[in-house]
Scaffold this motif. Structure first.
Motif, PDB file in Angstrom:
ATOM      1  N   ALA A   1       0.829  -1.198   0.000  1.00  0.00           N
ATOM      2  CA  ALA A   1       0.000   0.000   0.000  1.00  0.00           C
ATOM      3  C   ALA A   1       0.866   1.253   0.000  1.00  0.00           C
ATOM      4  CB  ALA A   1      -0.920   0.009   1.218  1.00  0.00           C
ATOM      5  N   ASP A   2       0.638   2.129  -0.986  1.00  0.00           N
ATOM      6  CA  ASP A   2       1.253   3.452  -1.021  1.00  0.00           C
ATOM      7  C   ASP A   2       0.208   4.413  -0.465  1.00  0.00           C
ATOM      8  OD1 ASP A   2       2.498   5.831  -1.575  1.00  0.00           O
ATOM      9  OD2 ASP A   2       2.509   5.589  -3.766  1.00  0.00           O
ATOM     10  N   VAL A   3       0.344   4.764   0.811  1.00  0.00           N
ATOM     11  CA  VAL A   3      -0.677   5.534   1.524  1.00  0.00           C
ATOM     12  C   VAL A   3      -0.348   7.028   1.432  1.00  0.00           C
ATOM     13  CG1 VAL A   3      -1.842   5.898   3.722  1.00  0.00           C
ATOM     14  CG2 VAL A   3      -1.082   3.601   3.084  1.00  0.00           C
ATOM     15  N   GLY A   4      -1.277   7.785   0.860  1.00  0.00           N
ATOM     16  CA  GLY A   4      -1.006   9.177   0.533  1.00  0.00           C
ATOM     17  C   GLY A   4      -0.273   9.251  -0.793  1.00  0.00           C
ATOM     18  N   CYS A   5      -0.783   8.494  -1.763  1.00  0.00           N
ATOM     19  CA  CYS A   5      -0.056   8.283  -3.022  1.00  0.00           C
ATOM     20  C   CYS A   5      -0.076   9.488  -3.946  1.00  0.00           C
ATOM     21  CB  CYS A   5      -0.628   7.082  -3.757  1.00  0.00           C
ATOM     22  SG  CYS A   5      -2.343   7.302  -4.321  1.00  0.00           S
TER      23      CYS A   5
ATOM     24  N   LEU B   1      -8.683  -1.537   4.931  1.00  0.00           N
ATOM     25  CA  LEU B   1      -7.905  -2.731   4.599  1.00  0.00           C
ATOM     26  C   LEU B   1      -8.014  -3.726   5.741  1.00  0.00           C
ATOM     27  CD1 LEU B   1      -4.636  -1.007   3.276  1.00  0.00           C
ATOM     28  CD2 LEU B   1      -6.489  -1.972   1.889  1.00  0.00           C
ATOM     29  N   ALA B   2      -8.060  -4.987   5.386  1.00  0.00           N
ATOM     30  CA  ALA B   2      -8.145  -6.031   6.405  1.00  0.00           C
ATOM     31  C   ALA B   2      -6.831  -6.146   7.166  1.00  0.00           C
ATOM     32  CB  ALA B   2      -8.486  -7.369   5.750  1.00  0.00           C
ATOM     33  N   GLY B   3      -6.918  -6.679   8.373  1.00  0.00           N
ATOM     34  CA  GLY B   3      -5.729  -6.891   9.174  1.00  0.00           C
ATOM     35  C   GLY B   3      -4.747  -7.820   8.489  1.00  0.00           C
ATOM     36  N   ALA B   4      -3.455  -7.481   8.580  1.00  0.00           N
ATOM     37  CA  ALA B   4      -2.373  -8.297   8.014  1.00  0.00           C
ATOM     38  C   ALA B   4      -2.598  -8.599   6.536  1.00  0.00           C
ATOM     39  CB  ALA B   4      -2.215  -9.598   8.804  1.00  0.00           C
ATOM     40  N   SER B   5      -3.134  -7.618   5.794  1.00  0.00           N
ATOM     41  CA  SER B   5      -3.480  -7.858   4.387  1.00  0.00           C
ATOM     42  C   SER B   5      -2.444  -7.341   3.405  1.00  0.00           C
ATOM     43  CB  SER B   5      -4.836  -7.222   4.071  1.00  0.00           C
ATOM     44  OG  SER B   5      -4.801  -5.816   4.248  1.00  0.00           O
TER      45      SER B   5
ATOM     46  N   HIS C   1      -2.968   1.990  12.785  1.00  0.00           N
ATOM     47  CA  HIS C   1      -3.645   1.472  11.591  1.00  0.00           C
ATOM     48  C   HIS C   1      -2.642   0.815  10.648  1.00  0.00           C
ATOM     49  CE1 HIS C   1      -7.890   2.397  11.752  1.00  0.00           C
ATOM     50  NE2 HIS C   1      -7.645   3.607  12.178  1.00  0.00           N
ATOM     51  N   PHE C   2      -1.509   1.469  10.453  1.00  0.00           N
ATOM     52  CA  PHE C   2      -0.484   0.897   9.579  1.00  0.00           C
ATOM     53  C   PHE C   2      -0.039  -0.472  10.100  1.00  0.00           C
ATOM     54  CE2 PHE C   2       1.282   5.271   7.971  1.00  0.00           C
ATOM     55  CZ  PHE C   2       0.080   5.499   7.329  1.00  0.00           C
ATOM     56  N   HIS C   3       0.189  -0.552  11.393  1.00  0.00           N
ATOM     57  CA  HIS C   3       0.622  -1.826  11.978  1.00  0.00           C
ATOM     58  C   HIS C   3      -0.456  -2.890  11.824  1.00  0.00           C
ATOM     59  CE1 HIS C   3       1.703  -4.743  15.139  1.00  0.00           C
ATOM     60  NE2 HIS C   3       2.949  -4.331  14.934  1.00  0.00           N
ATOM     61  N   ARG C   4      -1.709  -2.499  11.973  1.00  0.00           N
ATOM     62  CA  ARG C   4      -2.813  -3.454  11.871  1.00  0.00           C
ATOM     63  C   ARG C   4      -2.874  -4.101  10.495  1.00  0.00           C
ATOM     64  NH1 ARG C   4      -7.638  -3.209   9.558  1.00  0.00           N
ATOM     65  NH2 ARG C   4      -7.435  -0.960   9.134  1.00  0.00           N
TER      66      ARG C   4
END
Length: 214
Positions: free
Chosen positions: A51-55, A103-107, A131-134
């Motif tokens: 995931a590129d978050v804040g893309c 997003l699902a956990g560990a996805s 959230h990122f860690h999740r």
């Protein structure tokens, strides 16, 4: 939506076209090297979606894809996502907030937040990192880029002279790494960039630890 989120979304909707033009070729050799290392770490951890978050307009998403990483982009700004989809039609992009990732956990096998935490207030950063860690798989790498230093200013104009209203936060790397450890990450690398420029940067690489049992 919290006021700072609404201001950030409206601001980047306003400047999206000019911002996309500005950053299209903005990856210098140091950033390219960091992204290459990140791609290697994702592969070493077993590979998978990243995931590129804040893309933004998707230029980093596309660069990582070119390195062989299965990358998709998420951004708060619908205008940015429209440009990303236009410029990179073969890639996946979605409108969402990093404060509540859909997003699902560990996805995901890896996560990138390249200068996308700079508008998040201090009191919201720990929740974002949680959230990122999740969503990261245990052991998955994360690459954060941010403005290094101290202090906050309000940006009222930028990228083509358009009006904006966003808080721009500079942060000491040791503050970022402390937040990361509190969120369950193991910090593995840190690099300072452009030390003699008016706006130096920093990169921190960390890995997600196992889910908390608390």
């Amino acid at each position: 939506m919290r006021p700072w989120l609404a201001d950030t979304r409206a601001s980047y909707d306003t400047v999206a076209a000019d911002y996309a033009h500005l950053v299209r070729d903005a990856l210098d050799p140091y950033l390219r090297s960091a992204l290459s290392l990140f791609a290697d770490l994702v592969e070493a951890a077993g590979g998978g979606p990243v995931a590129d978050v804040g893309c933004g307009p998707g230029h980093v998403t596309a660069h990582l894809t070119g390195l062989g990483v299965d990358t998709f982009g998420i951004d708060l700004s619908p205008a940015m996502i429209r440009i990303a989809r236009r410029d990179h039609p073969g890639l996946r992009f979605a409108v969402a907030s990093m404060t509540d990732l859909p997003l699902a956990g560990a996805s995901v096998a890896g996560l990138l937040a390249f200068w996308s935490l700079i508008h998040v207030p201090d009191d919201a950063v720990p929740g974002v990192l949680t959230h990122f860690h999740r969503v990261l798989r245990p052991g998955g790498p994360m690459l954060l880029g941010f403005h290094a230093g101290e202090g906050t200013r309000i940006k009222t104009q930028g990228y083509g002279g358009h009006p904006m209203r966003v808080h721009v936060h500079r942060r000491r790397p040791e503050q970022i790494t402390a937040w990361l450890r509190d969120a369950g990450f193991t910090v593995t690398a840190q690099q300072l960039l452009d030390l003699d420029s008016p706006l130096p940067g920093a990169i921190v690489i960390s890995h997600a630890g196992p889910p908390s049992r608390r």
